[in-house]
Design a protein around this motif. Sequence first.
Motif, PDB file in Angstrom:
ATOM      1  N   LYS A  15       0.838  -1.217   0.000  1.00 15.88           N
ATOM      2  CA  LYS A  15       0.000   0.000   0.000  1.00 15.88           C
ATOM      3  C   LYS A  15       0.867   1.259   0.000  1.00 15.88           C
ATOM      4  O   LYS A  15       0.642   2.189  -0.780  1.00 15.88           O
ATOM      5  CB  LYS A  15      -0.919  -0.006   1.234  1.00 15.88           C
ATOM      6  N   ALA A  16       1.889   1.230   0.835  1.00 15.04           N
ATOM      7  CA  ALA A  16       2.800   2.389   0.864  1.00 15.04           C
ATOM      8  C   ALA A  16       3.512   2.494  -0.484  1.00 15.04           C
ATOM      9  O   ALA A  16       3.758   3.584  -0.999  1.00 15.04           O
ATOM     10  CB  ALA A  16       3.811   2.201   1.991  1.00 15.04           C
ATOM     11  N   GLY A  17       3.780   1.334  -1.082  1.00  9.69           N
ATOM     12  CA  GLY A  17       4.430   1.314  -2.391  1.00  9.69           C
ATOM     13  C   GLY A  17       3.555   1.951  -3.449  1.00  9.69           C
ATOM     14  O   GLY A  17       4.030   2.728  -4.285  1.00  9.69           O
ATOM     15  N   ALA A  18       2.251   1.671  -3.400  1.00  4.79           N
ATOM     16  CA  ALA A  18       1.333   2.262  -4.383  1.00  4.79           C
ATOM     17  C   ALA A  18       1.343   3.778  -4.261  1.00  4.79           C
ATOM     18  O   ALA A  18       1.355   4.504  -5.269  1.00  4.79           O
ATOM     19  CB  ALA A  18      -0.078   1.715  -4.157  1.00  4.79           C
ATOM     20  N   ALA A  19       1.384   4.256  -3.016  1.00  2.00           N
ATOM     21  CA  ALA A  19       1.400   5.716  -2.808  1.00  2.00           C
ATOM     22  C   ALA A  19       2.715   6.307  -3.312  1.00  2.00           C
ATOM     23  O   ALA A  19       2.738   7.281  -4.074  1.00  2.00           O
ATOM     24  CB  ALA A  19       1.205   6.014  -1.325  1.00  2.00           C
ATOM     25  N   ARG A  20       3.821   5.661  -2.943  1.00  2.00           N
ATOM     26  CA  ARG A  20       5.146   6.210  -3.321  1.00  2.00           C
ATOM     27  C   ARG A  20       5.374   6.093  -4.822  1.00  2.00           C
ATOM     28  O   ARG A  20       6.107   6.891  -5.422  1.00  2.00           O
ATOM     29  CB  ARG A  20       6.235   5.434  -2.552  1.00  2.00           C
ATOM     30  N   ALA A  21       4.719   5.094  -5.464  1.00  2.00           N
ATOM     31  CA  ALA A  21       4.933   4.854  -6.907  1.00  2.00           C
ATOM     32  C   ALA A  21       4.153   5.837  -7.766  1.00  2.00           C
ATOM     33  O   ALA A  21       4.279   5.815  -9.003  1.00  2.00           O
ATOM     34  CB  ALA A  21       4.530   3.425  -7.253  1.00  2.00           C
ATOM     35  N   ALA A  22       3.371   6.710  -7.169  1.00  2.00           N
ATOM     36  CA  ALA A  22       2.552   7.647  -7.963  1.00  2.00           C
ATOM     37  C   ALA A  22       3.412   8.404  -8.976  1.00  2.00           C
ATOM     38  O   ALA A  22       2.981   8.675 -10.110  1.00  2.00           O
ATOM     39  CB  ALA A  22       1.818   8.606  -7.035  1.00  2.00           C
ATOM     40  N   VAL A  23       4.655   8.690  -8.603  1.00  2.00           N
ATOM     41  CA  VAL A  23       5.524   9.429  -9.531  1.00  2.00           C
ATOM     42  C   VAL A  23       5.931   8.558 -10.723  1.00  2.00           C
ATOM     43  O   VAL A  23       6.408   9.079 -11.733  1.00  2.00           O
ATOM     44  CB  VAL A  23       6.807   9.951  -8.831  1.00  2.00           C
ATOM     45  N   CYS A  24       5.726   7.255 -10.597  1.00  2.00           N
ATOM     46  CA  CYS A  24       6.126   6.350 -11.690  1.00  2.00           C
ATOM     47  C   CYS A  24       4.995   6.149 -12.699  1.00  2.00           C
ATOM     48  O   CYS A  24       5.220   5.687 -13.825  1.00  2.00           O
ATOM     49  CB  CYS A  24       6.465   4.968 -11.112  1.00  2.00           C
ATOM     50  N   PHE A  25       3.762   6.492 -12.287  1.00  2.00           N
ATOM     51  CA  PHE A  25       2.590   6.132 -13.078  1.00  2.00           C
ATOM     52  C   PHE A  25       2.578   6.762 -14.472  1.00  2.00           C
ATOM     53  O   PHE A  25       2.123   6.142 -15.439  1.00  2.00           O
ATOM     54  CB  PHE A  25       1.298   6.509 -12.339  1.00  2.00           C
ATOM     55  N   SER A  26       3.107   7.965 -14.582  1.00  2.00           N
ATOM     56  CA  SER A  26       2.987   8.649 -15.886  1.00  2.00           C
ATOM     57  C   SER A  26       3.755   7.901 -16.978  1.00  2.00           C
ATOM     58  O   SER A  26       3.386   7.969 -18.152  1.00  2.00           O
ATOM     59  CB  SER A  26       3.477  10.091 -15.783  1.00  2.00           C
ATOM     60  N   CYS A  27       4.793   7.166 -16.619  1.00  2.00           N
ATOM     61  CA  CYS A  27       5.554   6.396 -17.621  1.00  2.00           C
ATOM     62  C   CYS A  27       5.203   4.908 -17.552  1.00  2.00           C
ATOM     63  O   CYS A  27       4.956   4.265 -18.567  1.00  2.00           O
ATOM     64  CB  CYS A  27       7.051   6.551 -17.383  1.00  2.00           C
ATOM     65  N   ARG A  72      16.976   8.836  -7.456  1.00  2.00           N
ATOM     66  CA  ARG A  72      17.900   9.497  -6.518  1.00  2.00           C
ATOM     67  C   ARG A  72      17.260   9.760  -5.135  1.00  2.00           C
ATOM     68  O   ARG A  72      17.846   9.449  -4.109  1.00  2.00           O
ATOM     69  CB  ARG A  72      18.439  10.799  -7.134  1.00  2.00           C
ATOM     70  N   PRO A  73      15.988  10.266  -5.070  1.00  2.00           N
ATOM     71  CA  PRO A  73      15.431  10.584  -3.740  1.00  2.00           C
ATOM     72  C   PRO A  73      14.843   9.386  -3.002  1.00  2.00           C
ATOM     73  O   PRO A  73      14.349   9.530  -1.884  1.00  2.00           O
ATOM     74  CB  PRO A  73      14.334  11.608  -4.071  1.00  2.00           C
ATOM     75  N   LEU A  74      14.863   8.212  -3.611  1.00  2.00           N
ATOM     76  CA  LEU A  74      14.171   7.075  -2.993  1.00  2.00           C
ATOM     77  C   LEU A  74      15.008   6.449  -1.869  1.00  2.00           C
ATOM     78  O   LEU A  74      16.208   6.213  -2.030  1.00  2.00           O
ATOM     79  CB  LEU A  74      13.857   6.004  -4.049  1.00  2.00           C
ATOM     80  N   SER A  75      14.359   6.147  -0.753  1.00  2.00           N
ATOM     81  CA  SER A  75      15.035   5.430   0.334  1.00  2.00           C
ATOM     82  C   SER A  75      14.951   3.927   0.045  1.00  2.00           C
ATOM     83  O   SER A  75      14.211   3.493  -0.849  1.00  2.00           O
ATOM     84  CB  SER A  75      14.315   5.710   1.658  1.00  2.00           C
ATOM     85  N   ASP A  76      15.677   3.144   0.807  1.00  2.00           N
ATOM     86  CA  ASP A  76      15.623   1.681   0.635  1.00  2.00           C
ATOM     87  C   ASP A  76      14.201   1.165   0.860  1.00  2.00           C
ATOM     88  O   ASP A  76      13.725   0.287   0.126  1.00  2.00           O
ATOM     89  CB  ASP A  76      16.591   0.989   1.603  1.00  2.00           C
ATOM     90  N   SER A  77      13.485   1.724   1.835  1.00  2.00           N
ATOM     91  CA  SER A  77      12.118   1.197   2.063  1.00  2.00           C
ATOM     92  C   SER A  77      11.173   1.678   0.966  1.00  2.00           C
ATOM     93  O   SER A  77      10.283   0.927   0.543  1.00  2.00           O
ATOM     94  CB  SER A  77      11.605   1.544   3.454  1.00  2.00           C
ATOM     95  N   ASP A  78      11.382   2.905   0.437  1.00  2.00           N
ATOM     96  CA  ASP A  78      10.602   3.326  -0.745  1.00  2.00           C
ATOM     97  C   ASP A  78      10.780   2.289  -1.856  1.00  2.00           C
ATOM     98  O   ASP A  78       9.813   1.838  -2.483  1.00  2.00           O
ATOM     99  CB  ASP A  78      11.109   4.685  -1.284  1.00  2.00           C
ATOM    100  N   ILE A  79      12.035   1.935  -2.090  1.00  2.00           N
ATOM    101  CA  ILE A  79      12.361   1.007  -3.190  1.00  2.00           C
ATOM    102  C   ILE A  79      11.728  -0.358  -2.943  1.00  2.00           C
ATOM    103  O   ILE A  79      11.122  -0.951  -3.843  1.00  2.00           O
ATOM    104  CB  ILE A  79      13.888   0.916  -3.368  1.00  2.00           C
ATOM    105  N   ALA A  80      11.805  -0.833  -1.707  1.00  2.00           N
ATOM    106  CA  ALA A  80      11.209  -2.147  -1.385  1.00  2.00           C
ATOM    107  C   ALA A  80       9.687  -2.092  -1.576  1.00  2.00           C
ATOM    108  O   ALA A  80       9.082  -3.011  -2.142  1.00  2.00           O
ATOM    109  CB  ALA A  80      11.545  -2.537   0.045  1.00  2.00           C
ATOM    110  N   TYR A  86       4.586  -3.132  -7.625  1.00  2.00           N
ATOM    111  CA  TYR A  86       4.532  -3.540  -9.046  1.00  2.00           C
ATOM    112  C   TYR A  86       4.587  -5.063  -9.182  1.00  2.00           C
ATOM    113  O   TYR A  86       3.926  -5.637 -10.043  1.00  2.00           O
ATOM    114  CB  TYR A  86       5.642  -2.859  -9.846  1.00  2.00           C
ATOM    115  N   ALA A  87       5.326  -5.735  -8.300  1.00  2.00           N
ATOM    116  CA  ALA A  87       5.392  -7.205  -8.369  1.00  2.00           C
ATOM    117  C   ALA A  87       4.028  -7.816  -8.074  1.00  2.00           C
ATOM    118  O   ALA A  87       3.687  -8.883  -8.574  1.00  2.00           O
ATOM    119  CB  ALA A  87       6.422  -7.734  -7.384  1.00  2.00           C
ATOM    120  N   SER A  88       3.229  -7.085  -7.277  1.00  2.00           N
ATOM    121  CA  SER A  88       1.918  -7.635  -6.861  1.00  2.00           C
ATOM    122  C   SER A  88       0.889  -7.531  -7.978  1.00  2.00           C
ATOM    123  O   SER A  88      -0.180  -8.130  -7.907  1.00  2.00           O
ATOM    124  CB  SER A  88       1.404  -6.867  -5.637  1.00  2.00           C
TER     125      SER A  88
END
Lengths: 98, 98
Positions: A15-27, A72-80, A86-88
Amino acid sequence: MMTPHSVSAQEADVKAGAARAAVCFSCHGEDGVSKNASWPNLAGQNAKYLAKQMKDFREGRRQDPTMEAMARPLSDSDIANISAYYASLSDCEPESNQ
Amino acid sequence: MMTPHSVSAQEADVKAGAARAAVCFSCHGEDGVSKNASWPNLAGQNAKYLAKQMKDFREGRRQDPTMEAMARPLSDSDIANISAYYASLSDCEPESNQ
């Protein structure tokens, strides 16, 4: 034995990943099916692979101007979390654009 | 206008790609679902993205010892055919390994 900064797949928060991934959605799309055939679909991709690619972009081991800036701004937990999100997803959609 | 050596997606031959991709199966699977969570699933991936990655590995723009060795002998039409093969697969399997 986990090194202090690494976040295991179990701890990752989709769930946190979906929120943090919002910046990825446009591509890469909220559904993980990319908007452009030059960019990878991410739906159903292996979280461990995705995490490695984001860390490689973040730390310059893999080069792409856009992805390096995005990672660049992503933390390890953002990345996880983003990886787990996306894996889900399943990409059982119509054929991807070729 | 296509540069002399580039092979368009339409010309790519999925059957020839399946044959040429046999060397990829041990890691990425004949079905495009990788055997190890550190390696990417390729089923349903965008052919254009796959082709760029193989050319980047072949020409050293992207580094990975195994993939550089695998890509080095591939011709442009091998790359187009292998890309078309994996793009043609759907990964509507059970959840990928995370």
